[in-house]
Design a protein around this motif. Structure first.
Motif, mmCIF file in Angstrom:
data_model
loop_
_atom_site.group_PDB
_atom_site.id
_atom_site.type_symbol
_atom_site.label_atom_id
_atom_site.label_comp_id
_atom_site.label_asym_id
_atom_site.label_seq_id
_atom_site.Cartn_x
_atom_site.Cartn_y
_atom_site.Cartn_z
ATOM 1 N N GLU A 194 97.272 32.366 46.064
ATOM 2 C CA GLU A 194 98.330 32.414 45.061
ATOM 3 C C GLU A 194 97.987 31.468 43.898
ATOM 4 O OE1 GLU A 194 102.142 32.220 46.992
ATOM 5 O OE2 GLU A 194 103.193 32.152 45.073
ATOM 6 N N TYR A 195 97.434 30.309 44.222
ATOM 7 C CA TYR A 195 96.994 29.404 43.149
ATOM 8 C C TYR A 195 95.877 30.050 42.332
ATOM 9 C CZ TYR A 195 99.519 25.958 45.957
ATOM 10 O OH TYR A 195 100.485 25.302 46.680
ATOM 11 N N ALA A 196 95.016 30.806 43.005
ATOM 12 C CA ALA A 196 93.905 31.467 42.307
ATOM 13 C C ALA A 196 94.426 32.530 41.345
ATOM 14 C CB ALA A 196 92.943 32.085 43.327
ATOM 15 N N VAL A 197 95.416 33.311 41.800
ATOM 16 C CA VAL A 197 96.001 34.340 40.921
ATOM 17 C C VAL A 197 96.640 33.662 39.706
ATOM 18 C CG1 VAL A 197 97.783 36.120 40.707
ATOM 19 C CG2 VAL A 197 96.400 35.992 42.794
ATOM 20 N N GLU A 198 97.418 32.627 39.970
ATOM 21 C CA GLU A 198 98.088 31.913 38.866
ATOM 22 C C GLU A 198 97.059 31.379 37.869
ATOM 23 O OE1 GLU A 198 101.249 31.525 37.968
ATOM 24 O OE2 GLU A 198 100.685 30.236 36.293
ATOM 25 N N GLU A 199 95.974 30.809 38.374
ATOM 26 C CA GLU A 199 94.974 30.241 37.475
ATOM 27 C C GLU A 199 94.321 31.337 36.637
ATOM 28 O OE1 GLU A 199 95.054 27.108 37.233
ATOM 29 O OE2 GLU A 199 93.388 26.755 35.850
ATOM 30 N N ALA A 200 94.086 32.481 37.253
ATOM 31 C CA ALA A 200 93.496 33.611 36.518
ATOM 32 C C ALA A 200 94.416 34.011 35.364
ATOM 33 C CB ALA A 200 93.292 34.789 37.469
ATOM 34 N N LEU A 201 95.716 34.054 35.636
ATOM 35 C CA LEU A 201 96.670 34.442 34.598
ATOM 36 C C LEU A 201 96.662 33.413 33.467
ATOM 37 C CD1 LEU A 201 99.648 35.598 36.868
ATOM 38 C CD2 LEU A 201 97.920 37.029 35.766
ATOM 39 N N ARG A 202 96.557 32.145 33.845
ATOM 40 C CA ARG A 202 96.543 31.089 32.818
ATOM 41 C C ARG A 202 95.291 31.158 31.955
ATOM 42 N NH1 ARG A 202 99.760 25.831 35.193
ATOM 43 N NH2 ARG A 202 101.381 27.076 36.187
ATOM 44 N N VAL A 203 94.148 31.426 32.594
ATOM 45 C CA VAL A 203 92.903 31.538 31.825
ATOM 46 C C VAL A 203 93.006 32.732 30.875
ATOM 47 C CG1 VAL A 203 90.417 31.980 31.960
ATOM 48 C CG2 VAL A 203 91.479 30.406 33.576
ATOM 49 N N ARG A 204 93.560 33.845 31.387
ATOM 50 C CA ARG A 204 93.724 35.027 30.529
ATOM 51 C C ARG A 204 94.669 34.726 29.362
ATOM 52 N NH1 ARG A 204 97.216 39.778 32.872
ATOM 53 N NH2 ARG A 204 98.791 38.261 32.257
ATOM 54 N N GLU A 205 95.739 34.007 29.639
ATOM 55 C CA GLU A 205 96.691 33.698 28.573
ATOM 56 C C GLU A 205 96.054 32.827 27.493
ATOM 57 O OE1 GLU A 205 100.449 34.245 31.564
ATOM 58 O OE2 GLU A 205 99.875 32.203 30.988
ATOM 59 N N ALA A 206 95.136 31.961 27.899
ATOM 60 C CA ALA A 206 94.487 31.066 26.930
ATOM 61 C C ALA A 206 93.332 31.741 26.206
ATOM 62 C CB ALA A 206 93.994 29.811 27.645
ATOM 63 N N ALA A 207 92.565 32.560 26.922
ATOM 64 C CA ALA A 207 91.318 33.079 26.351
ATOM 65 C C ALA A 207 91.345 34.587 26.106
ATOM 66 C CB ALA A 207 90.152 32.723 27.274
ATOM 67 N N GLY A 208 92.392 35.258 26.543
ATOM 68 C CA GLY A 208 92.415 36.720 26.459
ATOM 69 C C GLY A 208 91.608 37.314 27.579
ATOM 70 N N GLY A 209 91.691 38.642 27.732
ATOM 71 C CA GLY A 209 90.896 39.282 28.767
ATOM 72 C C GLY A 209 91.748 40.008 29.780
#
Lengths: 325, 260
Positions: free
Chosen positions: B40-55
């Motif tokens: 769940e932490y991994a999913v959240e981090e992926a969403l945060r990276v996407r929100e910052a960098a797009g993708g």
């Protein structure tokens, strides 16, 4: 040959590696095998003698200045080149932070399966058999290995250290060929936690607090207690960590660490199933809780029903008296 | 930024684990299955990276049909796509088997990626093997047990937890990262997210589609016995004045436990 990887942190051998070497030597003797130890890094001179005194007959030192700091890819490369050459039958590591990171990478390179974090190892009909906890200790499973070399990591603080001897042996130093492109995940910096506290996974005594501690400031009482006792560290339940009273590094249980200290003291911890799983293999368990129905009393060797805030001060005094004697 | 997250369906941490001793399996009846907490932490981090960098964030799981529920949870949190690799084999607790499936999947079907995110271990197998094994098979840098991650273009910096300290690692992308508790605070699914997840198709990939034979995937660890740990017996419980209780407790530590 049985080969044990010896981890070095800040110029010192990890105790967990010596525990693994001690256990490795016992197994190797039973299987009529030679025991060897391997170090990876740079500037490791002078450490081999300790491996000899814990049972290694041979010590390999894999040296490369690029490996002065840990890199999972680089250390894998170095260890792989050695195992290709000397073909050990069994390869063991301590299940430390580094061991848990490095062993699976090396196992994949060797194309073998790995038993992680084993708490028992034995020889059965000439083959190694291990027991490892599942679900943070709610279940125990025994495994045999079909792939070779056999690879396992052993949980710290579970296997006893062997008696130190005056052993000596052959030291074989190898310059390993590891290029820049193999150390892309090299550690740039080690950031020390404040106060250089002992990690709960390595502590012999854990003084833990839960929701009953009522706030972060009261954990100082537990820190004082742990200061009186030898090799003690402060632990916590998930409730205390989720309330941000203490760092997650200190959490015991299924989303924290599974620990097996000589003594586990639980203050204000009721004993949720996910917490009990993480500490139930401790040798002795003491619980202090004001709720006589707290589940923790069902597994405690010694329970005190009462207000921990009233019990801790006289407990400190009594402990000091005994420790000073 | 093309981000892949690998998740597993596991019994929640409050579960009591009952064992079928004949088959050496966990009895699934009455268990409440969830997205493994570290995943769940991994999913959240992926969403945060996407929100910052797009993708784009794609979530994968290997398991039975029921794992779709786990994937839906990740979709409801905000992942763009989810894929199930259907595997009905009983849990073998062999990380290499899963790492081989994931590596083959990535090489053959999803070769375009920047970041592979995992939980630092699944709750249950407690192996901490798959991320490092995938990193080795794909020749990628790895940082496991991460409590802080920064991604800047093709470069990442991560803080990873070790005993009583932390290691800082800078690495080029693509890379393998596994999440530790503390990395972030996972978001709750929104109603809109849940509705969208409901409608979303989850494509299935079989092990045959990946050209993996049963023989290749035969676990190399043989599970010979599974049991609950021996039950601990309750010891002495006292209820006395604090001074007296403290004295008796110390006496126990000194004379019986012999730790002081």
């Amino acid at each position: 040959m049985l080969l044990v990887y010896i981890e070095v942190r800040e110029g010192k051998i990890k105790k967990a590696s010596l525990e693994t070497l001690s256990e490795g030597k016992r197994l190797a003797d039973e299987m009529n095998m030679e025991t060897a130890a391997v170090f990876v890094g740079s500037a490791l001179d002078g450490l081999a003698s300790e491996a000899f005194s814990f049972g290694a007959g041979k010590v390999y030192i894999l040296d490369n200045s690029l490996l002065s700091q840990y890199s999972p890819s680089g250390y894998t490369e170095a260890l792989f080149s050695l195992t290709e050459e000397i073909k050990p039958k069994i390869l063991l590591m301590a299940a430390t932070a580094m061991g848990r990171d490095l062993a699976p990478r090396l196992a994949a390179k060797l194309d073998v399966s790995l038993a992680s974090d084993c708490t028992q190892v034995k020889v059965n009909n000439g083959e190694l058999e291990v027991v490892r906890p599942l679900f943070a200790g709610k279940a125990l499973a025994s495994f045999r290995f079909k792939s070779s070399p056999v690879m396992a990591t052993l949980r710290p603080n579970v296997f006893p250290l062997a008696e130190k001897t005056e052993g000596t042996g052959e030291t074989i130093k190898k310059e390993v060929d590891v290029g820049d492109d193999k150390v892309k995940d090299r550690v740039a910096e080690v950031v020390r936690a404040e106060g250089n506290e002992l990690d709960i996974s390595e502590a012999e005594i854990i003084i833990s607090g839960g929701r009953g501690m009522k706030g972060p400031e009261n954990f100082d009482m537990l820190r004082e207690l742990s200061g009186i006792l030898p090799n003690a560290a402060v632990g916590a339940s998930r409730a205390a960590v989720d309330a941000e009273w203490i760092d997650h590094q200190n959490q015991v249980g299924q989303t924290g660490k599974t620990v097996s200290p000589d003594l586990y003291m639980a203050f204000g911890i009721s004993g949720a199933i996910q917490h009990l799983a993480g500490m139930t293999s401790s040798k002795f368990i003491v619980a202090v809780n004001k709720d006589p129905d707290a589940p923790i009393f069902k597994i405690a060797d010694f329970g005190v029903i009462g207000d921990l805030f009233k019990i801790i001060p006289p407990l400190q005094e009594e402990l000091k008296k005994v420790v000073e004697e | 930024m093309n981000i892949f997250v690998f998740v597993k369906r596991v019994p929640d941490t409050e579960s009591k684990i009952r064992i079928d001793r004949e088959h050496n399996t966990v009895i699934e009846e009455e268990l409440n299955f969830v997205l493994s907490p570290y995943d769940e932490y991994a999913v959240e981090e992926a969403l945060r990276v996407r929100e910052a960098a797009g993708g784009k964030v794609t979530v994968f799981s290997i398991g039975p049909d029921e794992a779709k529920v786990t994937l839906k949870k990740a979709l409801a949190m905000g992942a763009d796509e989810a894929v199930l690799i259907k595997d009905d084999a009983p849990e073998a607790y062999d990380g290499l088997r899963i790492a081989k499936i994931i590596s083959r999947l990535i090489k053959d079907k999803y070769p375009d990626y920047d970041l592979l995110l995992f939980g630092k271990q699944s709750v249950g197998a407690d192996n901490s093997q798959v991320p490092a094994m995938v990193a080795e098979i794909l020749a990628l840098p790895q940082v496991n047990v991460v409590t802080k991650l920064d991604i800047d273009d093709n470069q990442g910096t991560a803080i990873r937890e070790i005993e009583g300290a932390a290691e800082k690692v800078s690495f080029p992308l693509p890379a393998v990262i596994s999440a530790q508790k503390g990395l972030n605070e996972p978001r709750y699914e929104t109603l809109k997210g849940i509705m969208m997840a409901k409608r979303k198709e989850i494509p299935l990939i079989s092990l045959q589609d990946l050209g993996l034979t049963e023989e290749e995937l035969l676990p190399q660890l043989e599970l010979i016995k599974m049991d609950n740990p021996p039950a601990r017996e309750a010891g002495k419980v006292i209820e006395e004045e604090p001074e007296e209780a403290a004295k008796k407790l110390v006496e126990f530590l000194h004379k019986e436990a012999k730790v002081i």
